[in-house]
Design a protein around this motif. Structure first.
Motif, PDB file in Angstrom:
ATOM      1  N   UNK A  88      10.781 -18.940 -33.795  1.00 25.71           N
ATOM      2  CA  UNK A  88       9.542 -19.322 -34.201  1.00 25.71           C
ATOM      3  C   UNK A  88       7.996 -19.055 -33.830  1.00 25.71           C
ATOM      4  N   UNK A  89       8.121 -17.639 -34.626  1.00 23.53           N
ATOM      5  CA  UNK A  89       6.499 -17.376 -34.585  1.00 23.53           C
ATOM      6  C   UNK A  89       5.314 -16.986 -35.860  1.00 23.53           C
ATOM      7  N   UNK A  90       4.809 -17.783 -35.021  1.00 26.32           N
ATOM      8  CA  UNK A  90       3.165 -18.137 -36.008  1.00 26.32           C
ATOM      9  C   UNK A  90       3.529 -17.536 -37.119  1.00 26.32           C
ATOM     10  N   UNK A  91       3.632 -16.435 -37.151  1.00 28.98           N
ATOM     11  CA  UNK A  91       4.284 -15.282 -38.559  1.00 28.98           C
ATOM     12  C   UNK A  91       5.644 -15.924 -39.260  1.00 28.98           C
ATOM     13  N   UNK A  92       5.961 -16.641 -38.783  1.00 29.94           N
ATOM     14  CA  UNK A  92       7.601 -17.496 -39.446  1.00 29.94           C
ATOM     15  C   UNK A  92       7.419 -18.550 -39.241  1.00 29.94           C
ATOM     16  N   UNK A  93       6.436 -18.928 -39.067  1.00 34.39           N
ATOM     17  CA  UNK A  93       6.302 -20.673 -39.005  1.00 34.39           C
ATOM     18  C   UNK A  93       5.378 -21.111 -40.602  1.00 34.39           C
TER      19      UNK A  93
END
Length: 423
Positions: A88-93
């Motif tokens: 759930x990294x910032x790039x994915x969320x």
């Protein structure tokens, strides 16, 4: 196979973190809208929210979550939560968080989610700060896990995001603030003028701080220290730099008079009004409506000030490294400008005359390329730190200064006499 409802609704720490931030971000944004006349707009507020309110809500949440669980359940909770920091990294969320932000903004009313341009822009801006703090929350989770295993989980930690020791007492406060302001380049919660001032003030403090640190460090530690600062800026080096020429093209497209660089912020009313307004404001009020034309110009100026500050910090670091080892160091970002005893009009006329020679002696694609080269590689007697304005050079190329013509006429005869000596 049917998954029990209790499991499907179970939340782990990254999801909980997103919920905490969504709540606090909406509270601040609504305050800006509802109390615009008394609330000061500060692009760094989201940074403070994450490092202060949300961080301590998150720490307390960890303790609340596990206090009623047995050993197996606590171990499972930490393992799955830490796994989320990988998935759930910032790039994915960003998309998922945008929906949470939307739901929180309209709560308790249920409004169907739609990709509203204003809302998406707001979320994208604050997400920069979340991404910057994301690892601190991961560290806090790992510390909580370690404290549980060591049996001291019942003692709340001191108010510190991370353990940082600095045996040589190096001060990094100003540099870290400068980094945060660079990260805030996409927030646009202040006027372009204010953002420029923040960058200039922060850069000035950072330079003083770096020089002070170099005085403290022993000789062998100075170069690694400067290299570490360059490494901290490495991601910003990938940025596409915005120039005055880019701004001129935008102003021309919108039929706004292109100002003289020296008076752009004072005497040109069109530009002054645009750069004195916060993107998203109408008639001085923070509102959801905004002027599309102004907005495009404002964003370009934000990028221009951002680019200019990056060039200046890289140049400064290059100068410090070269002073440590002047015989071998070659700057990887900025070449030193050649200092001259010419004025800007004299330098401009010199290059204009050279560029007008036939056949051409410069193998360039456009006049703009030559102007950028002059700006990047030459200093005059009164050049500012940011260099010679390409806008001013362009004007002087089209309208040469008469006093500069007198200057070169005098030296033309000197050059002619010197040339004859070699025949």
């Amino acid at each position: 196979m049917t998954i029990p409802v209790s499991i499907t609704k179970e939340k782990f720490l990254v999801e909980e973190l997103e919920n905490l931030f969504a709540v606090e971000a909406v509270i601040y944004f609504k305050k800006l809208i509802n109390e615009w006349d008394t609330t000061s707009i500060d692009p760094m507020e989201y940074d403070r929210i994450l490092s202060g309110t949300v961080y301590w809500q998150f720490i307390n949440l960890i303790y609340d979550k596990i206090k009623s669980l047995n050993n197996f359940e606590v171990t499972r909770f930490f393992a799955l939560s830490l796994a989320q920091f990988k998935t759930h990294t910032p790039v994915n969320r960003l998309d998922s968080f945008t929906k949470k932000y939307h739901q929180e903004f309209w709560a308790p009313i249920k409004v169907k989610f739609s990709k509203d341009a204003q809302e998406l822009r707001c979320v994208k801006d604050i997400w920069l700060f979340y991404a910057n703090h994301f690892n601190n929350f991961k560290i806090a989770t790992e510390q909580g896990q370690n404290e549980y295993w060591s049996g001291v989980l019942g003692v709340l930690p001191t108010h510190s995001n991370f353990d940082y020791s600095n045996p040589k007492h190096i001060n990094e406060d100003s540099f870290l603030i400068f980094i945060k302001i660079l990260l805030a380049s996409g927030s646009h919660a202040v006027t372009p003028f204010t953002y420029k001032k923040q960058l200039n003030d922060s850069l000035r403090s950072t330079k003083h701080e770096i020089i002070g640190n170099l005085l403290i460090l022993i000789k062998d530690d100075r170069k690694p220290y400067l290299n570490s600062l360059n490494h901290a800026l490495i991601d910003f080096k990938k940025t596409t730099y915005t120039t005055q020429i880019d701004i001129d093209k935008c102003l021309k497209k919108h039929n706004i008079p292109i100002p003289l660089a020296e008076i752009v912020e004072i005497e040109n009313k069109d530009i002054f009004d645009i750069l004195s307004s916060i993107p998203g404001q109408v008639n001085g009020k923070f509102a959801l409506e905004y002027n599309e034309q102004w907005h495009e110009i404002q964003l370009l100026y934000f990028k221009f000030y951002f680019s200019n500050s990056l060039i200046r910090i890289h140049r400064f670091l290059a100068e410090q490294l070269e002073e440590l080892n002047p015989s071998t160091y070659i700057p990887d970002i900025e070449k030193h400008r050649l200092k001259t005893n010419l004025s800007v009009p004299q330098l401009a006329l010199l290059f204009k005359m050279l560029s007008d020679l036939k056949p051409n002696i410069f193998n360039i694609n456009s006049e703009a390329e030559l102007l950028r080269f002059i700006s990047a590689n030459f200093e005059t007697k009164q050049s500012k730190e940011e260099g010679i304005s390409t806008d001013k050079l362009r004007i002087l190329f089209n309208q040469p200064d008469s006093k500069a013509a007198d200057f070169w006429e005098k030296h033309y005869y000197t050059l002619l006499a010197e040339t004859k000596k070699f025949k």
